[in-house]
Design a protein around this motif. Structure first.
Motif, mmCIF file in Angstrom:
data_model
loop_
_atom_site.group_PDB
_atom_site.id
_atom_site.type_symbol
_atom_site.label_atom_id
_atom_site.label_comp_id
_atom_site.label_asym_id
_atom_site.label_seq_id
_atom_site.Cartn_x
_atom_site.Cartn_y
_atom_site.Cartn_z
ATOM 1 N N CYS A 201 67.097 0.947 17.668
ATOM 2 C CA CYS A 201 68.209 1.075 16.722
ATOM 3 C C CYS A 201 68.580 -0.296 16.145
ATOM 4 C CB CYS A 201 69.421 1.698 17.416
ATOM 5 S SG CYS A 201 69.327 3.486 17.646
ATOM 6 N N GLY A 202 68.565 -1.311 17.005
ATOM 7 C CA GLY A 202 68.871 -2.657 16.518
ATOM 8 C C GLY A 202 67.882 -3.131 15.483
ATOM 9 N N LEU A 208 67.251 -2.254 7.707
ATOM 10 C CA LEU A 208 67.949 -1.515 6.651
ATOM 11 C C LEU A 208 69.356 -2.052 6.369
ATOM 12 C CD1 LEU A 208 67.018 2.175 7.584
ATOM 13 C CD2 LEU A 208 65.906 0.679 5.909
ATOM 14 N N GLY A 209 69.879 -2.843 7.280
ATOM 15 C CA GLY A 209 71.256 -3.314 7.115
ATOM 16 C C GLY A 209 72.240 -2.171 7.205
ATOM 17 N N CYS A 210 71.966 -1.235 8.136
ATOM 18 C CA CYS A 210 72.802 -0.029 8.244
ATOM 19 C C CYS A 210 73.611 -0.049 9.535
ATOM 20 C CB CYS A 210 71.927 1.223 8.198
ATOM 21 S SG CYS A 210 70.766 1.356 9.566
ATOM 22 N N ALA A 211 74.451 0.972 9.689
ATOM 23 C CA ALA A 211 75.292 1.110 10.875
ATOM 24 C C ALA A 211 74.472 1.705 12.032
ATOM 25 C CB ALA A 211 76.488 2.005 10.560
ATOM 26 N N PRO A 212 74.972 1.574 13.280
ATOM 27 C CA PRO A 212 74.236 2.115 14.434
ATOM 28 C C PRO A 212 73.957 3.612 14.334
ATOM 29 C CG PRO A 212 75.942 0.607 15.168
ATOM 30 C CD PRO A 212 76.155 0.782 13.697
ATOM 31 N N ASP A 213 74.916 4.396 13.887
ATOM 32 C CA ASP A 213 74.707 5.842 13.783
ATOM 33 C C ASP A 213 73.609 6.165 12.781
ATOM 34 O OD1 ASP A 213 76.632 6.266 15.656
ATOM 35 O OD2 ASP A 213 78.201 6.846 14.233
ATOM 36 N N ASP A 214 73.578 5.430 11.675
ATOM 37 C CA ASP A 214 72.544 5.663 10.666
ATOM 38 C C ASP A 214 71.168 5.282 11.215
ATOM 39 O OD1 ASP A 214 74.449 6.532 8.842
ATOM 40 O OD2 ASP A 214 74.806 4.490 8.100
ATOM 41 N N ALA A 215 71.103 4.200 11.998
ATOM 42 C CA ALA A 215 69.830 3.786 12.581
ATOM 43 C C ALA A 215 69.307 4.841 13.550
ATOM 44 C CB ALA A 215 70.000 2.448 13.293
#
Length: 254
Positions: A201-202, A208-215
């Motif tokens: 996830c990290g 992607l520069g996204c949030a943890p939930d999105d990852a």
């Protein structure tokens, strides 16, 4: 089957073990099925030992599924269980549905269950009684057989009742214990796989520069579309450090 064989001649535990079967499946290698068969074997053998005039015994367990572990004290008795299972007609189905003992005091003059009756008489069985024991959604049946008519009328009382109730409660306890072990194993697997999923996830978050939930959603979508376990997907992402996966991440993030 045998008639009036002394108990001392039947003490070898392997005697019962050889005749423990699971009808309709080959699941004795599964721990829970093996444990059920052992409990049923103990019930059938115990009932045979303490019941005069009894030439053989069968114990079954049913919880409404297709699985029906069964133990018999003599291989010929397995056929009597099979014919009832196949036809859905006989003392065992009747006891499971009605919840009361089903007595066939003289099969020579009994017109119920023609297939079962014919096979029993062909095996030399003249009388039988099937006793159900219920605990929760589990029904255990104990069937006793005799070469003589009218010789098992008192069987549903006394020690047989205690043996059956104990077997049913032990089977329910065993199932609960196995379910708890399975849940613990699943939780352990989840805990062991969590670090690699977090690492993946990290990496997705960095790419992607996204949030943890999105990852996590991206990883889950990869798992679903490729029919692979989430932990396997995460391990592959960590191993490659996300290199070469940027386009796939981006497509699944939309």
């Amino acid at each position: 089957m045998r008639q009036n064989v002394p108990v001392e001649q039947n003490d070898d535990a392997a005697h019962v073990g050889r005749y423990s079967v699971t009808l309709g499946q080959h699941a004795l290698g599964v721990p829970e099925s093996g444990l059920s068969a052992r409990r049923l074997s103990e019930l059938a053998e115990g009932a045979l030992r303490c019941t005069a005039e009894c030439c053989g015994a069968v114990a079954t367990a049913s919880d409404g599924t297709d699985e029906r572990p069964t133990a018999v004290t003599h291989p010929d008795l397995a056929a009597l269980v099979s014919v009832q299972d196949r036809c859905g007609d006989g003392p065992i189905p009747a006891a499971e549905v009605g919840g009361d003992p089903v007595d066939a005091s003289d099969l020579l003059n009994d017109r119920r269950w023609p297939d079962y009756r014919a096979l029993a008489l062909d095996s030399g069985v003249r009388s039988s009684v099937t006793i159900p024991f219920r605990s929760g959604d589990l029904t255990v049946t104990l069937s006793l057989y005799s070469f003589r008519p009218g010789s098992l009328e008192a069987a549903p009382h006394g020690p047989i009742r205690a043996l059956g109730d104990l077997a049913a409660s032990c089977l329910v306890r065993d199932r609960s214990y196995q379910a708890a072990l399975t849940e613990v194993d699943q939780l352990g697997s989840a805990l062991r796989s969590r670090p690699v999923v977090d690492q993946a996830c990290g990496i997705v978050m960095h790419v992607l520069g996204c949030a943890p939930d999105d990852a996590f959603t991206v990883l889950r979508r990869i798992s679903q579309t490729t029919n692979r376990k989430l932990t396997d997907v995460a391990s592959a992402v960590v191993e490659r450090r996300g290199r070469g996966l940027e386009r796939e991440f981006t497509a699944l993030a939309d």
